[in-house]
Design an enzyme around this catalytic site. Structure first.
Site, PDB file in Angstrom:
ATOM      1  N   TRP A  90     -26.374   9.425 -17.740  1.00 12.46           N
ATOM      2  CA  TRP A  90     -27.128   8.314 -17.112  1.00 12.46           C
ATOM      3  C   TRP A  90     -27.167   8.518 -15.589  1.00 12.46           C
ATOM      4  O   TRP A  90     -28.167   8.293 -14.932  1.00 12.46           O
ATOM      5  CB  TRP A  90     -26.450   6.964 -17.391  1.00 12.46           C
ATOM      6  CG  TRP A  90     -26.959   6.239 -18.599  1.00 12.46           C
ATOM      7  CD1 TRP A  90     -26.269   6.029 -19.756  1.00 12.46           C
ATOM      8  CD2 TRP A  90     -28.244   5.593 -18.773  1.00 12.46           C
ATOM      9  NE1 TRP A  90     -27.050   5.302 -20.634  1.00 12.46           N
ATOM     10  CE2 TRP A  90     -28.260   5.017 -20.049  1.00 12.46           C
ATOM     11  CE3 TRP A  90     -29.384   5.451 -17.972  1.00 12.46           C
ATOM     12  CZ2 TRP A  90     -29.351   4.311 -20.554  1.00 12.46           C
ATOM     13  CZ3 TRP A  90     -30.479   4.748 -18.459  1.00 12.46           C
ATOM     14  CH2 TRP A  90     -30.454   4.184 -19.740  1.00 12.46           C
ATOM     15  N   TRP A 111     -41.055 -14.499  -7.560  1.00 10.13           N
ATOM     16  CA  TRP A 111     -39.615 -14.791  -7.466  1.00 10.13           C
ATOM     17  C   TRP A 111     -39.409 -16.121  -6.769  1.00 10.13           C
ATOM     18  O   TRP A 111     -40.172 -16.473  -5.869  1.00 10.13           O
ATOM     19  CB  TRP A 111     -38.903 -13.683  -6.672  1.00 10.13           C
ATOM     20  CG  TRP A 111     -39.070 -12.313  -7.257  1.00 10.13           C
ATOM     21  CD1 TRP A 111     -39.803 -11.295  -6.744  1.00 10.13           C
ATOM     22  CD2 TRP A 111     -38.497 -11.824  -8.474  1.00 10.13           C
ATOM     23  NE1 TRP A 111     -39.721 -10.187  -7.573  1.00 10.13           N
ATOM     24  CE2 TRP A 111     -38.922 -10.490  -8.640  1.00 10.13           C
ATOM     25  CE3 TRP A 111     -37.660 -12.377  -9.455  1.00 10.13           C
ATOM     26  CZ2 TRP A 111     -38.552  -9.703  -9.727  1.00 10.13           C
ATOM     27  CZ3 TRP A 111     -37.276 -11.593 -10.542  1.00 10.13           C
ATOM     28  CH2 TRP A 111     -37.732 -10.271 -10.667  1.00 10.13           C
ATOM     29  N   ASN A 148     -18.620  -2.567 -15.449  1.00 10.19           N
ATOM     30  CA  ASN A 148     -20.028  -2.344 -15.803  1.00 10.19           C
ATOM     31  C   ASN A 148     -20.640  -3.484 -16.624  1.00 10.19           C
ATOM     32  O   ASN A 148     -21.751  -3.923 -16.366  1.00 10.19           O
ATOM     33  CB  ASN A 148     -20.170  -1.031 -16.562  1.00 10.19           C
ATOM     34  CG  ASN A 148     -21.609  -0.791 -16.989  1.00 10.19           C
ATOM     35  OD1 ASN A 148     -22.494  -0.709 -16.149  1.00 10.19           O
ATOM     36  ND2 ASN A 148     -21.853  -0.738 -18.289  1.00 10.19           N
ATOM     37  N   GLU A 168     -22.559   8.604 -20.232  1.00 10.82           N
ATOM     38  CA  GLU A 168     -22.584   7.853 -18.955  1.00 10.82           C
ATOM     39  C   GLU A 168     -22.815   8.815 -17.798  1.00 10.82           C
ATOM     40  O   GLU A 168     -23.538   8.504 -16.852  1.00 10.82           O
ATOM     41  CB  GLU A 168     -21.273   7.093 -18.744  1.00 10.82           C
ATOM     42  CG  GLU A 168     -20.939   6.087 -19.820  1.00 10.82           C
ATOM     43  CD  GLU A 168     -22.029   5.057 -20.057  1.00 10.82           C
ATOM     44  OE1 GLU A 168     -22.731   4.698 -19.096  1.00 10.82           O
ATOM     45  OE2 GLU A 168     -22.188   4.628 -21.205  1.00 10.82           O
ATOM     46  N   TRP A 208     -30.317  -1.883 -11.444  1.00 10.79           N
ATOM     47  CA  TRP A 208     -30.904  -3.191 -11.079  1.00 10.79           C
ATOM     48  C   TRP A 208     -32.301  -3.324 -11.684  1.00 10.79           C
ATOM     49  O   TRP A 208     -32.673  -4.363 -12.200  1.00 10.79           O
ATOM     50  CB  TRP A 208     -30.952  -3.380  -9.548  1.00 10.79           C
ATOM     51  CG  TRP A 208     -29.716  -4.077  -9.081  1.00 10.79           C
ATOM     52  CD1 TRP A 208     -28.599  -3.506  -8.519  1.00 10.79           C
ATOM     53  CD2 TRP A 208     -29.427  -5.488  -9.172  1.00 10.79           C
ATOM     54  NE1 TRP A 208     -27.653  -4.467  -8.275  1.00 10.79           N
ATOM     55  CE2 TRP A 208     -28.136  -5.689  -8.658  1.00 10.79           C
ATOM     56  CE3 TRP A 208     -30.134  -6.592  -9.656  1.00 10.79           C
ATOM     57  CZ2 TRP A 208     -27.536  -6.956  -8.599  1.00 10.79           C
ATOM     58  CZ3 TRP A 208     -29.544  -7.858  -9.592  1.00 10.79           C
ATOM     59  CH2 TRP A 208     -28.261  -8.029  -9.074  1.00 10.79           C
ATOM     60  N   TRP A 257     -34.811  -8.792  -7.647  1.00 10.90           N
ATOM     61  CA  TRP A 257     -33.752  -7.806  -7.908  1.00 10.90           C
ATOM     62  C   TRP A 257     -33.342  -7.069  -6.640  1.00 10.90           C
ATOM     63  O   TRP A 257     -32.206  -6.632  -6.488  1.00 10.90           O
ATOM     64  CB  TRP A 257     -34.178  -6.811  -8.994  1.00 10.90           C
ATOM     65  CG  TRP A 257     -35.460  -6.063  -8.701  1.00 10.90           C
ATOM     66  CD1 TRP A 257     -36.725  -6.489  -8.985  1.00 10.90           C
ATOM     67  CD2 TRP A 257     -35.607  -4.798  -8.057  1.00 10.90           C
ATOM     68  NE1 TRP A 257     -37.648  -5.559  -8.562  1.00 10.90           N
ATOM     69  CE2 TRP A 257     -36.995  -4.502  -7.992  1.00 10.90           C
ATOM     70  CE3 TRP A 257     -34.717  -3.855  -7.546  1.00 10.90           C
ATOM     71  CZ2 TRP A 257     -37.498  -3.329  -7.424  1.00 10.90           C
ATOM     72  CZ3 TRP A 257     -35.214  -2.686  -6.978  1.00 10.90           C
ATOM     73  CH2 TRP A 257     -36.589  -2.430  -6.916  1.00 10.90           C
TER      74      TRP A 257
HETATM   75  P1  FAD Z   1     -17.204   4.964 -16.393  1.00  8.74           P
HETATM   76  O1  FAD Z   1     -17.649   3.919 -17.348  1.00  8.74           O
HETATM   77  O2  FAD Z   1     -15.905   5.605 -16.642  1.00  8.74           O
HETATM   78  O3  FAD Z   1     -18.374   6.083 -16.356  1.00  8.74           O
HETATM   79  C1  FAD Z   1     -18.155   7.352 -15.751  1.00  8.74           C
HETATM   80  C2  FAD Z   1     -19.178   7.609 -14.676  1.00  8.74           C
HETATM   81  O4  FAD Z   1     -20.488   7.685 -15.243  1.00  8.74           O
HETATM   82  C3  FAD Z   1     -19.279   6.519 -13.618  1.00  8.74           C
HETATM   83  O5  FAD Z   1     -18.253   6.642 -12.673  1.00  8.74           O
HETATM   84  C4  FAD Z   1     -20.675   6.772 -13.075  1.00  8.74           C
HETATM   85  O6  FAD Z   1     -20.689   7.860 -12.181  1.00  8.74           O
HETATM   86  C5  FAD Z   1     -21.448   7.177 -14.326  1.00  8.74           C
HETATM   87  N1  FAD Z   1     -22.088   5.996 -14.915  1.00  8.74           N
HETATM   88  C6  FAD Z   1     -21.573   5.145 -15.822  1.00  8.74           C
HETATM   89  N2  FAD Z   1     -22.472   4.201 -16.173  1.00  8.74           N
HETATM   90  C7  FAD Z   1     -23.586   4.466 -15.452  1.00  8.74           C
HETATM   91  C8  FAD Z   1     -24.863   3.851 -15.374  1.00  8.74           C
HETATM   92  N3  FAD Z   1     -25.198   2.787 -16.112  1.00  8.74           N
HETATM   93  N4  FAD Z   1     -25.765   4.377 -14.515  1.00  8.74           N
HETATM   94  C9  FAD Z   1     -25.468   5.468 -13.765  1.00  8.74           C
HETATM   95  N5  FAD Z   1     -24.274   6.085 -13.804  1.00  8.74           N
HETATM   96  C10 FAD Z   1     -23.350   5.598 -14.646  1.00  8.74           C
HETATM   97  N6  FAD Z   1     -22.847   3.070 -10.740  1.00  8.74           N
HETATM   98  C11 FAD Z   1     -22.623   3.749  -9.605  1.00  8.74           C
HETATM   99  O7  FAD Z   1     -22.038   4.839  -9.647  1.00  8.74           O
HETATM  100  N7  FAD Z   1     -23.052   3.278  -8.389  1.00  8.74           N
HETATM  101  C12 FAD Z   1     -23.710   2.082  -8.281  1.00  8.74           C
HETATM  102  O8  FAD Z   1     -24.083   1.691  -7.178  1.00  8.74           O
HETATM  103  C13 FAD Z   1     -23.932   1.329  -9.463  1.00  8.74           C
HETATM  104  N8  FAD Z   1     -24.567   0.121  -9.410  1.00  8.74           N
HETATM  105  C14 FAD Z   1     -24.791  -0.563 -10.579  1.00  8.74           C
HETATM  106  C15 FAD Z   1     -25.499  -1.783 -10.525  1.00  8.74           C
HETATM  107  C16 FAD Z   1     -25.739  -2.510 -11.699  1.00  8.74           C
HETATM  108  C17 FAD Z   1     -26.536  -3.786 -11.630  1.00  8.74           C
HETATM  109  C18 FAD Z   1     -25.264  -2.034 -12.933  1.00  8.74           C
HETATM  110  C19 FAD Z   1     -25.523  -2.792 -14.212  1.00  8.74           C
HETATM  111  C20 FAD Z   1     -24.586  -0.822 -12.992  1.00  8.74           C
HETATM  112  C21 FAD Z   1     -24.341  -0.076 -11.836  1.00  8.74           C
HETATM  113  N9  FAD Z   1     -23.660   1.173 -11.875  1.00  8.74           N
HETATM  114  C22 FAD Z   1     -23.478   1.874 -10.708  1.00  8.74           C
HETATM  115  C23 FAD Z   1     -23.300   1.797 -13.156  1.00  8.74           C
HETATM  116  C24 FAD Z   1     -21.884   1.472 -13.696  1.00  8.74           C
HETATM  117  O9  FAD Z   1     -21.667   0.091 -13.683  1.00  8.74           O
HETATM  118  C25 FAD Z   1     -20.777   2.142 -12.897  1.00  8.74           C
HETATM  119  O10 FAD Z   1     -21.050   3.527 -12.757  1.00  8.74           O
HETATM  120  C26 FAD Z   1     -19.443   1.997 -13.578  1.00  8.74           C
HETATM  121  O11 FAD Z   1     -19.139   0.650 -13.812  1.00  8.74           O
HETATM  122  C27 FAD Z   1     -18.337   2.599 -12.708  1.00  8.74           C
HETATM  123  O12 FAD Z   1     -17.101   2.469 -13.347  1.00  8.74           O
HETATM  124  P2  FAD Z   1     -16.325   3.761 -13.855  1.00  8.74           P
HETATM  125  O13 FAD Z   1     -16.251   4.730 -12.729  1.00  8.74           O
HETATM  126  O14 FAD Z   1     -15.052   3.279 -14.473  1.00  8.74           O
HETATM  127  O15 FAD Z   1     -17.332   4.328 -14.928  1.00  8.74           O
END
Ligand code: FAD
Length: 439
Positions: free
Chosen positions: A262, A290, A325, A259, A366, A343
């Site tokens: 990512w 759209w 997430n 993650e 997105w 989107w």
């Molecule tokens: P954990 O699951 O514990 O993951 C650890 C860290 O990894 C996160 O804090 C984040 O920094 C990174 N991470 C995890 N998943 C992703 C991912 N898919 N893409 C990029 N980084 C990731 N994340 C954001 O940080 N900012 C956003 O604005 C954002 N917008 C999102 C919009 C959509 C439509 C979706 C589907 C996902 C988005 N995410 C975003 C990714 C993800 O949902 C969040 O990072 C995550 O839910 C944050 O929770 P956590 O800190 O407990 O993450």
């Protein structure tokens, strides 16, 4: 006439911490006393709504930093204004020799930094910037043909093959705080002075509990469980060092490491393909007709679609500034596929509400959900909100938490029927792609 004090400046932005901060480490190692500076940037703040979770979070973090410094007889300078004006003003008081800061990859930040660099250059001041918020940036991880990756899995493999202990070695900036310039403590601008109301925030711990990290791969998909790190906001504002988190991830959980990769992948995409800010990564998807039905959009925003898992997610977001997430994926798919709303509207709404909002991650995810991004979910894979609920919230614990009227007569009917919406999305996406291929 007294001469102006000669100093270096360290400009905090997305790196709100004293420990393991690369740019700060280099500043404090210079021969000059260092003025620690944070600017509440009017260019960023002016368009924001008056209740903004992020501004409250930053203000709160700066207060903690100020308290930490004052215990060591030092002080943080916090100003409110436009960065170029603040720097011009500081040049009146100080003989600034160098300005240190950490890289920021967002388009506004790049423009701002160029403007400041030019302004400083005219005054013979060095502007020195460092990589701090990622392990690998821009063009550090490339394909065999020296091109940026556009698919995640090979990017991750190359990223993992490249990383060495040196890449996560700490910068011991916190041991050199005595090298800060002594400034008289000045009051920080208050939220009210900047036109904001406080937001009632839950700030997750900086150290994610180890049991969560251990079980991350098994629990991360269930929104009713505290199964993820909640570190997003800390990574966003640099209240934690990504190097320390990657070190932890390597010890505890490979899925969690993925993650974090990512996060770097989308930052790398934004740095190399800045058109994604307002265009689909894949131009094939630039002409989807759209529906952009405003009434439907408002019902989605307010969590009134009649799809309980979607409504629960949107209400969690509206009330707390966070959404799990799995539910982010479901709500984003629902907006773009079931409602056929652009989107970019959903992206903007999340950008306003998410405490962990980050342009690159939000945009990349997105586009992934809409099927138009790099390495996106194929457009014909449409999340079924009912099946998602059966799998990830089978006893409706998450839904009941956020939708108290679930299964009661006052809960709205579905905004659109699932089978019909699915068929419509397939037809509209399919048609748009066919038109594109005939051009
Ligand atoms: P954990 O699951 O514990 O993951 C650890 C860290 O990894 C996160 O804090 C984040 O920094 C990174 N991470 C995890 N998943 C992703 C991912 N898919 N893409 C990029 N980084 C990731 N994340 C954001 O940080 N900012 C956003 O604005 C954002 N917008 C999102 C919009 C959509 C439509 C979706 C589907 C996902 C988005 N995410 C975003 C990714 C993800 O949902 C969040 O990072 C995550 O839910 C944050 O929770 P956590 O800190 O407990 O993450």
């Amino acid at each position: 006439m007294t001469s102006k004090p000669q100093i270096a400046v360290f400009w905090f932005r997305r790196d709100l911490r004293f420990s393991d901060n690369c740019g700060l480490f280099h500043a404090l190692r210079s021969d000059l006393p260092v003025l620690p500076l944070f600017i509440f940037d009017k260019n960023i703040l002016d368009p924001l709504p008056s209740r903004d979770a992020r501004v409250t979070f930053i203000r709160h973090t700066l207060e903690n930093m100020q308290n930490e410094l004052s215990r060591q007889g030092r002080s943080l300078m916090v100003r409110y204004g436009r960065p170029s004006e603040i720097f011009k003003d500081l040049c009146q008081t100080y003989d600034i020799r160098e300005v240190y800061t950490n890289h920021d990859y967002e388009p506004y930040a790049q423009k701002r930094d160029l403007e400041i660099e030019t302004l400083l250059k005219k005054r013979n001041i060095d502007f020195r910037t460092f990589k701090d918020q990622v392990i690998f940036e821009k063009r550090e991880i490339l394909t065999r043909n020296d091109k940026p990756f556009t698919v995640y899995t090979p990017y991750r493999k190359t990223w993992q093959a490249h990383i060495t202990p040196g890449d996560i070695a700490p910068y011991s900036s916190e041991t050199m705080i005595k090298n800060f310039h002594k400034v008289e403590p000045q009051p920080m601008p208050t939220l009210a002075e900047m036109g904001f109301e406080p937001f009632d925030l839950y700030i997750p711990p900086i150290d994610p509990p180890e049991d969560i990290l251990h079980r991350y791969d098994r629990q991360r998909d269930y929104p009713a469980i505290s199964g993820t790190s909640r570190l997003g906001v800390h990574l966003r504002f640099g209240t934690v060092s990504v190097r320390r988190m990657v070190e932890k991830a390597m010890l505890f959980n490979d899925t969690w490491l993925s993650e974090l990769v990512w996060r770097e992948f989308f930052m790398m995409i934004l740095a190399n393909f800045p058109h994604v800010v307002d265009q689909p990564f894949n131009p094939k998807y630039a002409h989807i007709p759209w529906r952009d039905d405003n009434e439907n959009f408002i019902r989605w925003c307010e969590g009134q679609t009649g799809y309980p898992i979607v409504d629960a997610g949107m209400r969690e977001l509206n009330q707390t500034g966070f959404m799990h997430n799995r539910v982010r994926m479901i709500t984003a798919s629902f907006l773009t596929k079931h409602l056929l709303i652009d989107w970019r509207s959903g992206e903007r709404y999340f950008a306003k509400k998410l405490l962990d909002y980050d342009l690159s991650a939000n945009n990349g995810n997105w586009q992934w959900a809409a099927g138009c991004g790099c390495d996106a979910a194929p457009y014909f894979r449409i999340f079924n909100p009912y099946l998602q609920t059966e799998r990830f919230d089978p006893d409706h614990t998450y839904i009941r938490k956020w939708v108290p009227e679930f299964e009661k007569p006052e809960y709205p009917q579905p905004i659109v029927e699932h089978k019909f919406a699915r068929a419509r999305a397939l037809a509209v996406y399919g048609g748009a792609l066919e038109n594109y291929s005939r051009r």
